[in-house]
Scaffold this active site. Sequence first.
Site, PDB file in Angstrom:
ATOM      1  N   LYS A 193      -5.871   3.906 -30.507  1.00 31.85           N
ATOM      2  CA  LYS A 193      -5.634   4.646 -29.257  1.00 31.85           C
ATOM      3  C   LYS A 193      -4.902   5.951 -29.539  1.00 31.85           C
ATOM      4  O   LYS A 193      -5.265   7.006 -29.031  1.00 31.85           O
ATOM      5  CB  LYS A 193      -4.808   3.770 -28.305  1.00 31.85           C
ATOM      6  CG  LYS A 193      -4.176   4.527 -27.152  1.00 31.85           C
ATOM      7  CD  LYS A 193      -3.326   3.633 -26.273  1.00 31.85           C
ATOM      8  CE  LYS A 193      -1.878   3.520 -26.663  1.00 31.85           C
ATOM      9  NZ  LYS A 193      -1.067   4.741 -26.468  1.00 31.85           N
ATOM     10  N   ASN A 194      -3.862   5.882 -30.372  1.00 36.47           N
ATOM     11  CA  ASN A 194      -3.023   7.063 -30.587  1.00 36.47           C
ATOM     12  C   ASN A 194      -3.680   8.118 -31.480  1.00 36.47           C
ATOM     13  O   ASN A 194      -3.169   9.223 -31.590  1.00 36.47           O
ATOM     14  CB  ASN A 194      -1.660   6.655 -31.176  1.00 36.47           C
ATOM     15  CG  ASN A 194      -0.798   5.971 -30.138  1.00 36.47           C
ATOM     16  OD1 ASN A 194      -1.149   5.924 -28.962  1.00 36.47           O
ATOM     17  ND2 ASN A 194       0.325   5.423 -30.571  1.00 36.47           N
ATOM     18  N   CYS A 198      10.077   7.383 -18.212  1.00 39.75           N
ATOM     19  CA  CYS A 198       9.238   6.392 -18.872  1.00 39.75           C
ATOM     20  C   CYS A 198      10.058   5.128 -19.075  1.00 39.75           C
ATOM     21  O   CYS A 198      11.256   5.193 -19.278  1.00 39.75           O
ATOM     22  CB  CYS A 198       8.779   6.989 -20.190  1.00 39.75           C
ATOM     23  SG  CYS A 198       8.006   5.817 -21.261  1.00 39.75           S
ATOM     24  N   ARG A 227      12.444  10.338 -23.272  1.00 36.93           N
ATOM     25  CA  ARG A 227      11.293  10.945 -23.941  1.00 36.93           C
ATOM     26  C   ARG A 227      11.008  12.382 -23.504  1.00 36.93           C
ATOM     27  O   ARG A 227      10.000  12.662 -22.842  1.00 36.93           O
ATOM     28  CB  ARG A 227      10.044  10.065 -23.756  1.00 36.93           C
ATOM     29  CG  ARG A 227      10.233   8.687 -24.323  1.00 36.93           C
ATOM     30  CD  ARG A 227       9.029   7.818 -24.145  1.00 36.93           C
ATOM     31  NE  ARG A 227       8.005   8.051 -25.142  1.00 36.93           N
ATOM     32  CZ  ARG A 227       6.898   7.318 -25.242  1.00 36.93           C
ATOM     33  NH1 ARG A 227       6.686   6.321 -24.419  1.00 36.93           N
ATOM     34  NH2 ARG A 227       6.000   7.576 -26.164  1.00 36.93           N
ATOM     35  N   ASP A 231       6.358   0.629 -32.365  1.00 36.55           N
ATOM     36  CA  ASP A 231       5.327  -0.015 -31.547  1.00 36.55           C
ATOM     37  C   ASP A 231       5.046  -1.460 -31.975  1.00 36.55           C
ATOM     38  O   ASP A 231       4.244  -2.149 -31.329  1.00 36.55           O
ATOM     39  CB  ASP A 231       4.025   0.800 -31.585  1.00 36.55           C
ATOM     40  CG  ASP A 231       4.124   2.069 -30.741  1.00 36.55           C
ATOM     41  OD1 ASP A 231       5.106   2.221 -30.005  1.00 36.55           O
ATOM     42  OD2 ASP A 231       3.208   2.914 -30.829  1.00 36.55           O
ATOM     43  N   ARG A 275      -3.673  -0.667 -21.124  1.00 41.63           N
ATOM     44  CA  ARG A 275      -3.573   0.742 -21.534  1.00 41.63           C
ATOM     45  C   ARG A 275      -3.962   0.908 -22.996  1.00 41.63           C
ATOM     46  O   ARG A 275      -4.445   1.958 -23.385  1.00 41.63           O
ATOM     47  CB  ARG A 275      -2.131   1.238 -21.355  1.00 41.63           C
ATOM     48  CG  ARG A 275      -1.748   1.581 -19.943  1.00 41.63           C
ATOM     49  CD  ARG A 275      -0.394   2.250 -19.937  1.00 41.63           C
ATOM     50  NE  ARG A 275      -0.325   3.199 -21.040  1.00 41.63           N
ATOM     51  CZ  ARG A 275       0.778   3.477 -21.735  1.00 41.63           C
ATOM     52  NH1 ARG A 275       1.916   2.899 -21.437  1.00 41.63           N
ATOM     53  NH2 ARG A 275       0.754   4.351 -22.722  1.00 41.63           N
TER      54      ARG A 275
HETATM   55  C1  UD1 Z   1       3.953   8.463 -30.072  1.00 36.63           C
HETATM   56  C2  UD1 Z   1       3.035   7.300 -29.764  1.00 36.63           C
HETATM   57  C3  UD1 Z   1       3.853   6.094 -29.328  1.00 36.63           C
HETATM   58  C4  UD1 Z   1       4.900   5.764 -30.385  1.00 36.63           C
HETATM   59  C5  UD1 Z   1       5.717   6.987 -30.743  1.00 36.63           C
HETATM   60  C6  UD1 Z   1       6.665   6.750 -31.909  1.00 36.63           C
HETATM   61  C7  UD1 Z   1       1.071   8.476 -28.969  1.00 36.63           C
HETATM   62  C8  UD1 Z   1       0.176   8.788 -27.846  1.00 36.63           C
HETATM   63  N1  UD1 Z   1       2.142   7.715 -28.694  1.00 36.63           N
HETATM   64  O1  UD1 Z   1       4.644   8.789 -28.880  1.00 36.63           O
HETATM   65  O2  UD1 Z   1       2.969   4.986 -29.180  1.00 36.63           O
HETATM   66  O3  UD1 Z   1       5.775   4.773 -29.888  1.00 36.63           O
HETATM   67  O4  UD1 Z   1       4.860   8.083 -31.093  1.00 36.63           O
HETATM   68  O5  UD1 Z   1       5.967   6.310 -33.015  1.00 36.63           O
HETATM   69  O6  UD1 Z   1       0.807   8.846 -30.103  1.00 36.63           O
HETATM   70  N2  UD1 Z   1      11.463  13.449 -28.824  1.00 36.63           N
HETATM   71  C9  UD1 Z   1      12.304  14.473 -28.433  1.00 36.63           C
HETATM   72  N3  UD1 Z   1      11.740  15.658 -28.054  1.00 36.63           N
HETATM   73  C10 UD1 Z   1      10.393  15.865 -28.063  1.00 36.63           C
HETATM   74  C11 UD1 Z   1       9.548  14.815 -28.469  1.00 36.63           C
HETATM   75  C12 UD1 Z   1      10.106  13.617 -28.846  1.00 36.63           C
HETATM   76  O7  UD1 Z   1      13.518  14.322 -28.410  1.00 36.63           O
HETATM   77  O8  UD1 Z   1       9.955  16.971 -27.714  1.00 36.63           O
HETATM   78  C13 UD1 Z   1      12.039  12.156 -29.260  1.00 36.63           C
HETATM   79  C14 UD1 Z   1      11.599  10.982 -28.390  1.00 36.63           C
HETATM   80  O9  UD1 Z   1      12.421  10.849 -27.253  1.00 36.63           O
HETATM   81  C15 UD1 Z   1      11.756   9.826 -29.370  1.00 36.63           C
HETATM   82  C16 UD1 Z   1      11.364  10.457 -30.718  1.00 36.63           C
HETATM   83  O10 UD1 Z   1      11.479  11.854 -30.537  1.00 36.63           O
HETATM   84  O11 UD1 Z   1      13.098   9.418 -29.429  1.00 36.63           O
HETATM   85  C17 UD1 Z   1       9.961  10.148 -31.185  1.00 36.63           C
HETATM   86  O12 UD1 Z   1       9.056  10.349 -30.125  1.00 36.63           O
HETATM   87  P1  UD1 Z   1       7.563  10.872 -30.354  1.00 36.63           P
HETATM   88  O13 UD1 Z   1       7.188  10.712 -31.789  1.00 36.63           O
HETATM   89  O14 UD1 Z   1       7.425  12.213 -29.756  1.00 36.63           O
HETATM   90  O15 UD1 Z   1       6.738   9.852 -29.484  1.00 36.63           O
HETATM   91  P2  UD1 Z   1       5.395  10.177 -28.743  1.00 36.63           P
HETATM   92  O16 UD1 Z   1       4.665  11.224 -29.508  1.00 36.63           O
HETATM   93  O17 UD1 Z   1       5.645  10.383 -27.305  1.00 36.63           O
END
Ligand code: UD1
Length: 457
Positions: free
Chosen positions: A22-23, A149, A154, A340, A432
């Site tokens: 999915k990701n 969320c 996030r 995950d 999902r």
């Molecule tokens: C993706 C995955 C999700 C997985 C996660 C971590 C997808 C669609 N989803 O989510 O299943 O659980 O990676 O492996 O690929 N953060 C910030 N600022 C930002 C972005 C992120 O502070 O601009 C923080 C987040 O709050 C979190 C950490 O960085 O604590 C990692 O998040 P991130 O890798 O961005 O997760 P997603 O990409 O949303």
Amino acid sequence: MDRFHISGPTPLIGRVCASGAKNAALPALAASLLTDEPVTLYRVPRVRDLRTMRRLLDCLGVGSEEREVRGPEGNADPQRPADASPADPKRPESPVTRPETALVLQRTRPSASTDAPYELVKTMRASVLVLGPLLARYGFARVSLPGGCAIGVRPIDQHLKGLAALGADVKLAGGYVETRASRLTGARFRFDLPTVTGTENLLLAACLARGTTVLENCAREPEVADLARLLNAMGARISGAGGDTVVVDGVDGLGGAAHRVIPDRIEGGTYLIGAAITGGDVLLEQANAADLAPLLDKLAEVGVEIEVSPAGIRARAPAGDGSLRARDVATAPHPGFPTDLQAQYMALMTRATGTSTIRETVFENRFQHAPELARMGARVHVDGSSARVDGPTELTGAAVMATDLRASACLVLAGVAAAGTTVVHRIYHLDRGYEGMELKLQGLGAHVARVAESMAT
Ligand code: UD1
């Protein structure tokens, strides 16, 4: 709202095939915004998040349809797995002759809308992945901020900082982020922390920027590397994806491509944990063992026999009750233990002998499955970002509530391992990201039924 009725305990035994990730599929679909030519994707999982992304792309002028492709000759897919050929005449359902579905995405309306509405973005955070490609292609994008969320705040500040470093003007107004740039310009940008969709958004944007972009402290998840493979097949010039530093030499335009999405390591890992927690024996087909290494190492420490062969990854639980050993785990960005799989691992630890500590370092507030497991008899104590699990516990069936995607999977596995009937409510979270989970579990011998709410009164 559907629910699962599960009767247990049943050992999971047999073969199961991982769906596409999915990701990895979500950013691959978003990449179709970067070209007018068709993008053909194989192994896209039929899960709700992908349907949401298709609806969003439809709003943005890119249509998508599933087409059946038969055999390798009529199949433009260059990455068909080696085990799909040669044809096995004794198996009429051999993958070579079995029709395969591809998802074909292509721009249907010449003038693009660049507006991603709240109604769609609020249901799926990954909708933010359209921001980078829309901006790169059309010089403007307006995307609703993803809402709060269930697993923490996030933010998307890193996505926005990165796009600003490429020269975008970024504004927040009325719950939307508005970005503008006549043409993005390559730059050096260092993420404050590795973010998966943040890295992907920047890759999607930088491949059409003028000049070279160097991204540092990138997420190293296999899904990032998979996106780069697709973009390179479309004509982008990306090197180093999957590592800490990624270099993107911008090009003036991108064409279509055919691409096979990598297998879902989280879904696959869930079934391997399922073998372990139920005292079963599961062969996970079409899996990449390197991508699953952090889980496989941990399962081996716990006492699960792991065998990697060309046929797949086999997980065999040790014989005898209480023979699993409790082992601590801390989640971390790849190549660390994936957040995950944390919830599913917690379910497993309830059945292991001894005390384990599970530390969640990626997301806050990601232990919502703990009180639900406790309803099934688990002894879990949560303290901030750590949870202590005392085992082994004989899990017993109960009515439980799924709160997010991976928490749902944890409760379903616990239900298969528990004595009696477990009812997992709010299975829409599971839908999902898990393709046909009840069917796959049934194939492994579990007694799981999906019951529609209206039938379940
Ligand atoms: C993706 C995955 C999700 C997985 C996660 C971590 C997808 C669609 N989803 O989510 O299943 O659980 O990676 O492996 O690929 N953060 C910030 N600022 C930002 C972005 C992120 O502070 O601009 C923080 C987040 O709050 C979190 C950490 O960085 O604590 C990692 O998040 P991130 O890798 O961005 O997760 P997603 O990409 O949303």
